[in-house]
Design an enzyme around this catalytic site. Structure first.
Site, PDB file in Angstrom:
ATOM      1  N   LYS A  30      -8.390  -1.400   0.757  1.00  0.00           N
ATOM      2  CA  LYS A  30      -9.192  -1.814   1.909  1.00  0.00           C
ATOM      3  C   LYS A  30     -10.335  -2.787   1.214  1.00  0.00           C
ATOM      4  O   LYS A  30     -10.917  -2.421   0.208  1.00  0.00           O
ATOM      5  CB  LYS A  30     -10.056  -0.514   2.459  1.00  0.00           C
ATOM      6  CG  LYS A  30     -11.045  -0.907   3.347  1.00  0.00           C
ATOM      7  CD  LYS A  30     -10.534  -1.330   4.564  1.00  0.00           C
ATOM      8  CE  LYS A  30      -9.239  -0.464   5.396  1.00  0.00           C
ATOM      9  NZ  LYS A  30      -8.787  -1.047   6.620  1.00  0.00           N
ATOM     10  N   GLU A  48       0.812  -1.183   0.080  1.00  0.00           N
ATOM     11  CA  GLU A  48       0.046  -0.097  -0.077  1.00  0.00           C
ATOM     12  C   GLU A  48       0.754   1.234   0.019  1.00  0.00           C
ATOM     13  O   GLU A  48       1.721   1.413   0.735  1.00  0.00           O
ATOM     14  CB  GLU A  48      -0.955  -0.068   1.177  1.00  0.00           C
ATOM     15  CG  GLU A  48      -1.864   1.269   1.337  1.00  0.00           C
ATOM     16  CD  GLU A  48      -2.950   1.254   2.229  1.00  0.00           C
ATOM     17  OE1 GLU A  48      -3.796   1.983   2.445  1.00  0.00           O
ATOM     18  OE2 GLU A  48      -3.007  -0.021   2.802  1.00  0.00           O
TER      19      GLU A  48
END
Length: 383
Positions: free
Chosen positions: A209, A193
């Site tokens: 997410k 990420e």
């Protein structure tokens, strides 16, 4: 147990997070700053002043600087609750290591093996489930929309951790990989990420997410889940708001929404949020805009941090923070998920997930375990 403080980790430039390939054989540590919660000063301001003083934003003969910022330091930067005490206090809450260009350096050696003991979680599955239900109650009260709940586990070790830490950085999908260490501590990251990338006046964040097993069925389930998409979009909106604090008005865009990427044996949903930075925005401004990352806090961010402090019995240490590189023309920070830390006696890891009103407590415990499993396998030396 062998003392990690005997290892010369601070000179391991070739494995520093985000270091350009062209610099790896020529970079030598010049100077470092280590800061811990309780030390004087605002870490965001201290970071900008230190990097400016030592030329990390100007280029040759300075190569650039490695950056490690903990979850607690990130919270301090925005005046939020910093959470429970870290289980790995040897690891600083902020470490900045500036490298200079020097002659050819000796390559790093991965050194010896280690023996890893059993993992001991800081809470039981039933305690984790209870925390999820408490988030449900907070959402019902209207205090928050989403809270990221993270658990911790640790294991004793014998031997030299460096080879195991290097294995962790080679996990498939680790876009932000590297090892940073000092006297008595080291942190290894295999994060997929991007917390913040800046180049040419343009800032990008890529929140992740939404998780599913990396099977055809898992991909279909992730793409078709209203719960996962709603959870994801909440964080995208939060990151749009975060970048707006440092962006030219009207320049925040979402070029990509809910793209499915693979990390190790998991599918994860990722979006890209981009903006044009205002003139005069400094490093401290950037840190306060995006730290701590919305995907590991929840929304609203300050209210979610307050819930995290109430719920989590163990601090997040260097996890759920920032890890990467800043140079004269490029900044690239990953979010410290899929991250392990070692001190002189134990190795630590953290994993969790975002909780929304329709999250199932048992499923959330299983998801956290699925995220931690590849990290544990890499550290143990098997896949």
């Amino acid at each position: 147990m062998n003392p990690l403080g005997l290892l010369p980790l601070q000179s391991s430039a070739s494995v520093a997070p985000g270091i350009p390939r062209s610099c790896r054989s020529y970079a030598r540590e010049l100077v470092r700053l280590e800061w811990r919660v309780g030390d004087p000063g605002d870490p965001a301001v201290l970071a900008e002043e230190f990097l400016t003083e030592h030329g990390a934003l100007r280029g040759d003969p300075i190569c650039g600087a490695s950056v490690l910022i903990s979850a607690a330091a990130s919270a301090v930067m925005i005046g939020g609750p910093k959470g429970a005490p870290t289980p790995a206090p040897a690891v600083p809450d902020m470490a900045l290591v500036v490298y200079e260009h020097a002659g050819m350096q000796n390559p790093d050696h991965e050194r010896g093996e280690w023996v890893l003991g059993p993992w001991r979680p800081s809470w039981t599955p039933s305690q984790h489930e209870a925390a999820v239900r408490r988030v449900h109650e907070a959402i019902t009260r209207g205090d928050v929309y989403q809270v990221n709940v993270v658990g911790h586990a640790s294991a004793e070790y014998e031997g030299d951790p460096m080879r195991a830490l290097h294995r962790l950085t080679r996990l498939a999908g680790a876009k932000h990989a590297g090892v940073l260490g000092g006297d008595g501590w080291a942190v290894a990251c295999a994060s997929p990420e991007t917390l913040l990338e800046v180049r040419g006046g343009r800032a990008i964040t890529r929140p992740i997410k939404g998780t599913a097993p990396a099977t055809p069925e898992g991909r279909i389930a992730l793409l078709s889940s209203p719960k996962e998409r709603a959870e994801h979009v909440m964080i995208v909106d939060l990151m749009r708001n975060d970048l707006a604090h440092v962006a030219v008005t009207g320049s925040v865009r979402v070029p990509q929404l809910f793209a499915v990427r693979k990390w190790s044996d998991l599918w994860q949903a990722e979006s890209e949020v981009a903006a044009v930075l205002r003139s005069g925005v400094g490093f401290a401004d950037l840190l306060r805009a995006v730290c701590p990352g919305g995907s590991v806090t929840g929304a609203p961010k300050l209210a979610a941090l307050a819930e995290i402090e109430r719920l989590e019995p163990v601090g997040r240490g260097p996890a759920m923070g920032a890890f990467g590189w800043i140079g004269p023309d490029h900044l690239n920070l990953g979010l410290t998920i899929r991250t392990a830390a070692v001190d002189e006696h134990r190795v630590h890891l953290w994993a969790g997930g975002g909780i929304v009103i329709d999250s199932d407590p048992a499923a959330e415990v299983s998801e956290a375990a699925a995220k931690a499993a590849p990290v544990k396998r890499a550290l143990a030396g098997w896949r």
